[in-house]
Design an enzyme around this catalytic site. Sequence first.
Site, PDB file in Angstrom:
ATOM      1  CG  ASP A  52      -1.772   1.229   1.332  1.00 18.92           C
ATOM      2  OD1 ASP A  52      -2.650   1.427   0.481  1.00 18.92           O
ATOM      3  OD2 ASP A  52      -1.559   2.017   2.272  1.00 18.92           O
ATOM      4  CD  GLU A 124      -3.273  -1.815  -1.451  1.00 16.93           C
ATOM      5  OE1 GLU A 124      -3.459  -0.606  -1.665  1.00 16.93           O
ATOM      6  OE2 GLU A 124      -3.657  -2.375  -0.401  1.00 16.93           O
TER       7      GLU A 124
END
Length: 232
Positions: A52, A124
Amino acid sequence: MLNYDEKAIEQNIQYEFKNKTLIRQALSHSSFINEMKRKDMASYERLEFLGDAVLELITSEFLFEQYKELPEGKLTRLRASIVCEYTLSSVSKMLHFGDYVLLSKGEELTGGRRRNSILCDLFEAVLGAIYLDGGMEPAKKYVYTFLLTDIEHKSLFYDAKTTLQEMVQKDGKGVVTYELLEEKGPDHDKSFVTEVFIDGVSFAVGEGTSKKNAQQMAAYQAILKLKEQNVQ
């Protein structure tokens, strides 16, 4: 059902791991780890946390360089539209992560392979794994190749309701309304179907995991339809 295929995953993402443990971890849901009772294995959650942060940096740098005329506020909004759940899960679907993710039997039965929240996390987590295995350059290549393409099209979904309203008012029309047509599935995996009307005329239908997402999807489909009409 275990469909994990390391070679297929590496071929799809165009990256070969030196440390194969990382890619397996990136595709291991916490439900699978708990079901297997394997203390020597970890789920994708920590890799997702890292991915992320890496994604935000790569995307921010890309937009900063490519859209030099945009102020900070518009850059922030554009970045949010690119890294939202819809776009990340769409890329994961394209890369077939849902086919290969390791899930518990319970998560499998309740539709975990198709759940956008899981698919978003997988994008992610794989990015975090690539970054740890090869550094920033292959991480950038992964994001540039599969996410940072067709920016205008991807950003349409994020604020589709507002965009649609602006489009129809520009054309001299006025009222956009939404009607919930159907709720499907059990409480833990519910899906909503919504129809959008422009001046009382049915225009498009959208489905999502929440009423808001279903409206966004209906608006997005209406935008695409309007754009197609304007081209013709």
